[in-house]
Design a protein around this motif. Structure first.
Motif, PDB file in Angstrom:
ATOM      1  N   LYS A   1      19.506   2.415  -6.553  1.00 39.13           N
ATOM      2  CA  LYS A   1      18.814   2.667  -7.822  1.00 39.13           C
ATOM      3  C   LYS A   1      17.354   3.096  -7.597  1.00 39.13           C
ATOM      4  O   LYS A   1      16.837   3.951  -8.311  1.00 39.13           O
ATOM      5  N   HIS A   2      16.694   2.525  -6.596  1.00 38.24           N
ATOM      6  CA  HIS A   2      15.262   2.770  -6.364  1.00 38.24           C
ATOM      7  C   HIS A   2      15.014   3.483  -5.034  1.00 38.24           C
ATOM      8  O   HIS A   2      13.951   3.306  -4.433  1.00 38.24           O
ATOM      9  N   GLN A   3      15.974   4.278  -4.616  1.00 35.25           N
ATOM     10  CA  GLN A   3      15.895   4.898  -3.292  1.00 35.25           C
ATOM     11  C   GLN A   3      14.576   5.628  -3.041  1.00 35.25           C
ATOM     12  O   GLN A   3      13.938   5.427  -2.010  1.00 35.25           O
ATOM     13  N   LYS A   4      14.144   6.446  -3.972  1.00 37.50           N
ATOM     14  CA  LYS A   4      12.906   7.216  -3.771  1.00 37.50           C
ATOM     15  C   LYS A   4      11.668   6.320  -3.756  1.00 37.50           C
ATOM     16  O   LYS A   4      10.741   6.545  -2.984  1.00 37.50           O
ATOM     17  N   GLU A   5      11.643   5.303  -4.619  1.00 37.05           N
ATOM     18  CA  GLU A   5      10.474   4.409  -4.669  1.00 37.05           C
ATOM     19  C   GLU A   5      10.423   3.457  -3.476  1.00 37.05           C
ATOM     20  O   GLU A   5       9.426   2.784  -3.262  1.00 37.05           O
TER      21      GLU A   5
ATOM     22  N   LYS B   1       0.808  -1.221   0.000  1.00 36.01           N
ATOM     23  CA  LYS B   1       0.000   0.000   0.000  1.00 36.01           C
ATOM     24  C   LYS B   1       0.845   1.276   0.000  1.00 36.01           C
ATOM     25  O   LYS B   1       0.381   2.307  -0.472  1.00 36.01           O
ATOM     26  N   ASN B   2       2.067   1.215   0.524  1.00 32.99           N
ATOM     27  CA  ASN B   2       2.813   2.447   0.792  1.00 32.99           C
ATOM     28  C   ASN B   2       4.166   2.588   0.109  1.00 32.99           C
ATOM     29  O   ASN B   2       4.738   3.672   0.127  1.00 32.99           O
ATOM     30  N   VAL B   3       4.704   1.502  -0.436  1.00 30.25           N
ATOM     31  CA  VAL B   3       6.048   1.560  -1.008  1.00 30.25           C
ATOM     32  C   VAL B   3       5.957   1.249  -2.503  1.00 30.25           C
ATOM     33  O   VAL B   3       5.764   0.096  -2.890  1.00 30.25           O
ATOM     34  N   PRO B   4       6.093   2.287  -3.350  1.00 31.63           N
ATOM     35  CA  PRO B   4       5.913   2.089  -4.796  1.00 31.63           C
ATOM     36  C   PRO B   4       6.759   0.966  -5.378  1.00 31.63           C
ATOM     37  O   PRO B   4       6.273   0.193  -6.223  1.00 31.63           O
TER      38      PRO B   4
ATOM     39  N   ASN C   1       4.922  -2.402  -7.257  1.00 30.62           N
ATOM     40  CA  ASN C   1       5.204  -2.900  -8.613  1.00 30.62           C
ATOM     41  C   ASN C   1       5.645  -4.364  -8.594  1.00 30.62           C
ATOM     42  O   ASN C   1       5.155  -5.177  -9.387  1.00 30.62           O
ATOM     43  N   ILE C   2       6.569  -4.684  -7.710  1.00 35.31           N
ATOM     44  CA  ILE C   2       7.075  -6.068  -7.615  1.00 35.31           C
ATOM     45  C   ILE C   2       5.938  -7.033  -7.274  1.00 35.31           C
ATOM     46  O   ILE C   2       5.782  -8.087  -7.901  1.00 35.31           O
TER      47      ILE C   2
ATOM     48  N   ILE D   1      10.896   4.483  -0.324  1.00 43.97           N
ATOM     49  CA  ILE D   1      10.484   5.225   0.876  1.00 43.97           C
ATOM     50  C   ILE D   1       8.969   5.125   1.010  1.00 43.97           C
ATOM     51  O   ILE D   1       8.223   5.447   0.086  1.00 43.97           O
ATOM     52  N   SER D   2       8.536   4.679   2.175  1.00 48.40           N
ATOM     53  CA  SER D   2       7.111   4.527   2.440  1.00 48.40           C
ATOM     54  C   SER D   2       6.403   5.879   2.367  1.00 48.40           C
ATOM     55  O   SER D   2       6.890   6.871   2.901  1.00 48.40           O
TER      56      SER D   2
END
Length: 185
Positions: A88-92, A50-53, A57-58, A94-95
């Motif tokens: 590589k996915h640091q921003k995605e 619900k909170n971590v983009p 996706n995964i 972050i909850s």
């Protein structure tokens, strides 16, 4: 004296882990442990979904979550989060709701050449504190907060800082911990 003061400070700061510790103490057998693991793993997966983009996706690709239900039989298919993926996915990673909790930045030791930054919240700290207390007090029969400890620290970026700061000095005093930098030994 130190113990009582430490407990008061933890309660004031909201870092008191009594509830989590009691929950761990209620695990009496393998069935209790498996139920505990399943409940918290499902909660973690649902929160991440619900909170971590990145995980949304995964998990969508894997069909891991359907109608608020987690298919734990597919858990082993979740890719391991490496330092490269974290960078590589640091921003995605972050909850979306991290601002609703107390949190701090933390860093890996940087032993591979570059420290990796991540966020740890009070939820992590409470469970860490509770499991640590259970391990020392209930499994080893040691009052961990009263026992003198030496912690060997091997963080290259700390090598040149010169001081660990007042806050960490106080924490070390409360926990009877002497920190030695392994790079200076």
């Amino acid at each position: 004296m130190k113990n009582g003061l430490r407990e008061i400070i933890l309660q004031i700061k909201g870092n008191d882990a009594k509830k989590e510790y009691q929950e761990i103490k209620c695990i009496y057998n393998i069935n209790d442990l498996l139920k505990f693991q399943q409940r918290y793993l499902e909660n973690l997966i649902l929160h991440s979904y619900k909170n971590v983009p990145y995980y949304q996706n995964i998990f969508d690709e894997m069909n891991l979550v359907n109608n608020e239900k987690v298919n734990l039989s597919r858990f082993h298919e979740i890719p391991i989060l490496t330092k490269d993926l974290l960078r590589k996915h640091q921003k995605e990673l972050i909850s979306k709701d991290y601002l609703k909790r107390k949190w701090v930045y933390n860093y890996s030791g940087g032993s591979t050449g570059e420290p990796t930054m991540f966020i740890q919240d009070n939820y992590y700290r409470k469970w860490y504190t509770a499991s640590n207390k259970y391990y020392f007090q209930d499994m080893l029969n040691i009052n961990e907060s009263n026992v003198k400890k030496i912690l060997l620290w091997g963080s290259p970026q700390d090598l040149f800082k010169g001081s660990i700061g007042f806050k960490n000095k106080m924490i070390n005093w409360f926990t009877n911990t002497l920190v030695l930098n392994s790079f200076k030994m």
